[in-house]
Write a protein that holds these residues in place. Structure first.
Motif, PDB file in Angstrom:
ATOM      1  N   MET A  63      24.735 -28.200  -2.051  1.00 23.53           N
ATOM      2  CA  MET A  63      24.161 -27.436  -0.940  1.00 23.53           C
ATOM      3  C   MET A  63      22.965 -26.600  -1.388  1.00 23.53           C
ATOM      4  O   MET A  63      22.180 -26.129  -0.552  1.00 23.53           O
ATOM      5  N   LEU A  64      22.808 -26.440  -2.700  1.00 28.66           N
ATOM      6  CA  LEU A  64      21.661 -25.677  -3.193  1.00 28.66           C
ATOM      7  C   LEU A  64      20.353 -26.404  -2.942  1.00 28.66           C
ATOM      8  O   LEU A  64      19.273 -25.850  -3.183  1.00 28.66           O
ATOM      9  N   VAL A  65      20.429 -27.626  -2.411  1.00 28.06           N
ATOM     10  CA  VAL A  65      19.208 -28.325  -1.999  1.00 28.06           C
ATOM     11  C   VAL A  65      18.472 -27.528  -0.933  1.00 28.06           C
ATOM     12  O   VAL A  65      17.264 -27.698  -0.732  1.00 28.06           O
TER      13      VAL A  65
ATOM     14  N   ALA B 144       5.671 -17.733  15.122  1.00 24.98           N
ATOM     15  CA  ALA B 144       5.288 -19.046  14.612  1.00 24.98           C
ATOM     16  C   ALA B 144       5.704 -19.194  13.145  1.00 24.98           C
ATOM     17  O   ALA B 144       6.234 -20.233  12.726  1.00 24.98           O
ATOM     18  N   ALA B 145       5.478 -18.138  12.359  1.00 21.92           N
ATOM     19  CA  ALA B 145       5.881 -18.171  10.949  1.00 21.92           C
ATOM     20  C   ALA B 145       7.391 -18.321  10.824  1.00 21.92           C
ATOM     21  O   ALA B 145       7.897 -19.092   9.997  1.00 21.92           O
ATOM     22  N   SER B 146       8.142 -17.584  11.651  1.00 22.18           N
ATOM     23  CA  SER B 146       9.602 -17.682  11.631  1.00 22.18           C
ATOM     24  C   SER B 146      10.075 -19.070  12.042  1.00 22.18           C
ATOM     25  O   SER B 146      11.005 -19.625  11.452  1.00 22.18           O
ATOM     26  N   PHE B 147       9.430 -19.634  13.068  1.00 24.84           N
ATOM     27  CA  PHE B 147       9.875 -20.922  13.593  1.00 24.84           C
ATOM     28  C   PHE B 147       9.744 -22.026  12.554  1.00 24.84           C
ATOM     29  O   PHE B 147      10.682 -22.800  12.342  1.00 24.84           O
ATOM     30  N   TYR B 148       8.592 -22.106  11.900  1.00 26.15           N
ATOM     31  CA  TYR B 148       8.392 -23.176  10.915  1.00 26.15           C
ATOM     32  C   TYR B 148       9.331 -23.009   9.728  1.00 26.15           C
ATOM     33  O   TYR B 148       9.858 -23.986   9.191  1.00 26.15           O
ATOM     34  N   GLN B 149       9.550 -21.757   9.305  1.00 24.47           N
ATOM     35  CA  GLN B 149      10.468 -21.515   8.190  1.00 24.47           C
ATOM     36  C   GLN B 149      11.893 -21.846   8.597  1.00 24.47           C
ATOM     37  O   GLN B 149      12.631 -22.499   7.846  1.00 24.47           O
ATOM     38  N   SER B 150      12.290 -21.426   9.784  1.00 22.52           N
ATOM     39  CA  SER B 150      13.649 -21.655  10.254  1.00 22.52           C
ATOM     40  C   SER B 150      13.928 -23.141  10.452  1.00 22.52           C
ATOM     41  O   SER B 150      15.007 -23.626  10.121  1.00 22.52           O
ATOM     42  N   ARG B 151      12.948 -23.857  10.987  1.00 22.55           N
ATOM     43  CA  ARG B 151      13.137 -25.294  11.192  1.00 22.55           C
ATOM     44  C   ARG B 151      13.316 -26.019   9.860  1.00 22.55           C
ATOM     45  O   ARG B 151      14.197 -26.869   9.718  1.00 22.55           O
ATOM     46  N   ALA B 152      12.493 -25.661   8.874  1.00 21.70           N
ATOM     47  CA  ALA B 152      12.624 -26.277   7.553  1.00 21.70           C
ATOM     48  C   ALA B 152      13.979 -25.943   6.935  1.00 21.70           C
ATOM     49  O   ALA B 152      14.663 -26.817   6.378  1.00 21.70           O
ATOM     50  N   TYR B 153      14.378 -24.690   7.048  1.00 26.13           N
ATOM     51  CA  TYR B 153      15.676 -24.264   6.496  1.00 26.13           C
ATOM     52  C   TYR B 153      16.818 -25.032   7.150  1.00 26.13           C
ATOM     53  O   TYR B 153      17.730 -25.514   6.465  1.00 26.13           O
ATOM     54  N   GLY B 154      16.784 -25.166   8.468  1.00 23.75           N
ATOM     55  CA  GLY B 154      17.843 -25.884   9.173  1.00 23.75           C
ATOM     56  C   GLY B 154      17.942 -27.338   8.747  1.00 23.75           C
ATOM     57  O   GLY B 154      19.045 -27.877   8.570  1.00 23.75           O
ATOM     58  N   LEU B 155      16.799 -27.985   8.568  1.00 24.84           N
ATOM     59  CA  LEU B 155      16.804 -29.398   8.158  1.00 24.84           C
ATOM     60  C   LEU B 155      17.345 -29.548   6.737  1.00 24.84           C
ATOM     61  O   LEU B 155      18.111 -30.474   6.449  1.00 24.84           O
TER      62      LEU B 155
ATOM     63  N   SER C  23      22.345 -26.582  15.254  1.00 23.02           N
ATOM     64  CA  SER C  23      23.666 -25.944  15.248  1.00 23.02           C
ATOM     65  C   SER C  23      24.753 -26.963  15.560  1.00 23.02           C
ATOM     66  O   SER C  23      25.813 -26.997  14.914  1.00 23.02           O
ATOM     67  N   ALA C  24      24.506 -27.819  16.569  1.00 26.86           N
ATOM     68  CA  ALA C  24      25.477 -28.863  16.910  1.00 26.86           C
ATOM     69  C   ALA C  24      25.646 -29.839  15.751  1.00 26.86           C
ATOM     70  O   ALA C  24      26.765 -30.274  15.445  1.00 26.86           O
ATOM     71  N   GLY C  25      24.531 -30.182  15.094  1.00 26.39           N
ATOM     72  CA  GLY C  25      24.601 -31.088  13.955  1.00 26.39           C
ATOM     73  C   GLY C  25      25.402 -30.507  12.809  1.00 26.39           C
ATOM     74  O   GLY C  25      26.201 -31.197  12.167  1.00 26.39           O
ATOM     75  N   ILE C  26      25.216 -29.208  12.544  1.00 22.65           N
ATOM     76  CA  ILE C  26      25.961 -28.550  11.470  1.00 22.65           C
ATOM     77  C   ILE C  26      27.453 -28.537  11.792  1.00 22.65           C
ATOM     78  O   ILE C  26      28.297 -28.802  10.923  1.00 22.65           O
ATOM     79  N   ALA C  27      27.799 -28.232  13.050  1.00 19.18           N
ATOM     80  CA  ALA C  27      29.214 -28.244  13.450  1.00 19.18           C
ATOM     81  C   ALA C  27      29.818 -29.622  13.229  1.00 19.18           C
ATOM     82  O   ALA C  27      30.951 -29.748  12.725  1.00 19.18           O
ATOM     83  N   GLY C  28      29.070 -30.673  13.593  1.00 19.12           N
ATOM     84  CA  GLY C  28      29.574 -32.027  13.408  1.00 19.12           C
ATOM     85  C   GLY C  28      29.741 -32.396  11.946  1.00 19.12           C
ATOM     86  O   GLY C  28      30.741 -33.013  11.556  1.00 19.12           O
ATOM     87  N   LEU C  29      28.784 -32.006  11.115  1.00 26.32           N
ATOM     88  CA  LEU C  29      28.862 -32.326   9.693  1.00 26.32           C
ATOM     89  C   LEU C  29      30.012 -31.581   9.011  1.00 26.32           C
ATOM     90  O   LEU C  29      30.691 -32.140   8.137  1.00 26.32           O
ATOM     91  N   LEU C  30      30.243 -30.337   9.421  1.00 27.57           N
ATOM     92  CA  LEU C  30      31.370 -29.589   8.855  1.00 27.57           C
ATOM     93  C   LEU C  30      32.704 -30.185   9.301  1.00 27.57           C
ATOM     94  O   LEU C  30      33.682 -30.188   8.543  1.00 27.57           O
TER      95      LEU C  30
ATOM     96  N   PHE D  68      19.416 -27.457   5.334  1.00 26.24           N
ATOM     97  CA  PHE D  68      20.831 -27.112   5.448  1.00 26.24           C
ATOM     98  C   PHE D  68      21.631 -28.357   5.835  1.00 26.24           C
ATOM     99  O   PHE D  68      22.680 -28.654   5.239  1.00 26.24           O
ATOM    100  N   MET D  69      21.135 -29.098   6.825  1.00 26.20           N
ATOM    101  CA  MET D  69      21.817 -30.323   7.252  1.00 26.20           C
ATOM    102  C   MET D  69      21.768 -31.382   6.152  1.00 26.20           C
ATOM    103  O   MET D  69      22.744 -32.106   5.936  1.00 26.20           O
ATOM    104  N   LEU D  70      20.636 -31.468   5.454  1.00 30.48           N
ATOM    105  CA  LEU D  70      20.534 -32.420   4.344  1.00 30.48           C
ATOM    106  C   LEU D  70      21.587 -32.109   3.295  1.00 30.48           C
ATOM    107  O   LEU D  70      22.240 -33.026   2.763  1.00 30.48           O
TER     108      LEU D  70
END
Length: 330
Positions: free
Chosen positions: A265-267, A306-317, A45-52, A319-321
């Motif tokens: 961003m569609l990446v 656990a399923a949510s965490f791995y999906q959410s972590r991948a999505y966040g990364l 979240s902090a990384g996204i705020a900084g990138l925006l 998103f930042m990419l």
């Protein structure tokens, strides 16, 4: 100094014995007791705020460092207070769900109450100091954001989680508050598009807390903790999570169509690879016994979370990419 344990604690919540705990250095103990593996969502979240902020041409490195430090340590403080509150109320007694997936330092006698509160106080004071500086340079709105954040840190575990508001708190905190508010303290300007983008990202952490509360729905109901999954039931809660997962991707597409995000961003659609196994898990009721397949068997009793965490972590990364690629393109 145990760098290997630091890395492990940042990846998963280690299961350790009392003897192993006694051999750990203070950093390893802090990482384990704060459940540092989940702090990645806050750092994102902090990384996204900084990138925006960089996208708007108003990035300030010093303010961003303080923002990231303050947010991560505030989350860590909340986790410490969560364990302290639940222990004091007797929630974690009798091999409750929390003590099954990782160490609960107080319930398992790894730390005294005084030691635990010292960890929370030091962690919280550093977070507060970072926030105080950002308030000093930004003014009253920043103070309001700080007070709102402090409210959720102190009262998420009780009473918000007990009355079905914990999941909504996560959605608001990880999105508009962390990302929208983070953007504000970096740039000095509030932007509703940023808050909306934050809300889209925050759906990920919200699926994580939803998954955790579905996993321990029966245990929470028995102890009078009325989380949303307790109120809605398992089936409805699973479909709520599936809807939020879909909205994560549809939200990005909508922001591209609106022109706020560029097409690069569609990446983020690359994270769909990690969405598929999560969808498979959520389409079916929680099994009564540990699954035979790894890593689900090793993570048990964590299942939906656990399923949510791995999906959410991948999505966040991803998103930042996408935000990084958007900066490069522009």
């Amino acid at each position: 100094m145990n760098v290997r344990m630091w890395i492990q604690a940042l990846r998963v919540i280690p299961r350790i014995s009392r003897e192993e705990w006694q051999q750990l250095d203070i950093i390893s103990r802090w990482l384990i007791s704060t459940r540092a593996a989940v702090l990645i969502m806050t750092f994102t979240s902090a990384g996204i705020a900084g990138l925006l902020a960089a996208h708007a041409g108003k990035f300030d490195l010093w303010r961003w460092i303080l923002l990231a430090l303050g947010l991560v340590l505030a989350h860590a403080t909340n986790n410490l207070l969560n364990d302290y509150t639940d222990y004091s109320r007797g929630v974690d007694a009798n091999n409750y769900f929390r003590t099954q997936y990782g160490p609960q330092p107080l319930e398992q006698g790894l730390m005294t109450k005084r030691e635990h509160l010292t960890y929370a106080a030091v962690t919280g004071l550093i977070a507060l100091a970072a926030g105080a500086y950002l308030v000093a340079v930004n003014g009253w709105l920043a103070l309001g954001l700080l007070l709102i954040g402090a409210f959720f840190v102190l009262f998420y575990t009780y009473p918000l989680k007990y009355i079905g508001l914990g999941e909504l708190a996560v959605l608001l905190v990880w999105g508009p508050l962390m990302i929208g508010g983070g953007y504000y303290v970096i740039t000095g300007q509030w932007d509703w598009n940023v808050a909306l983008a934050g809300l889209v990202y925050a759906l990920g952490p919200t699926t994580v807390i939803f998954g955790k509360h579905i996993d321990k729905r029966a245990e929470d109901a028995a102890k009078g903790i009325r989380t949303l999954p307790v109120i809605l039931g398992e089936t409805a809660s699973r479909y709520v999570v599936l809807t939020m997962m879909a909205l994560q991707y549809l939200g990005v597409i909508a922001l591209v169509v609106s022109g706020y995000f560029s097409p690069v961003m569609l990446v983020v659609l690359g994270a769909l690879y990690w969405l598929r196994p999560a969808l498979t898990v959520y389409r079916h009721p929680r099994p009564s016994e540990p699954p035979k397949e790894e890593p689900a068997r090793s993570a048990w009793p964590l299942y939906f979370v656990a399923a949510s965490f791995y999906q959410s972590r991948a999505y966040g990364l991803f998103f930042m990419l996408g935000l990084i690629l958007q900066l490069i393109v522009r």
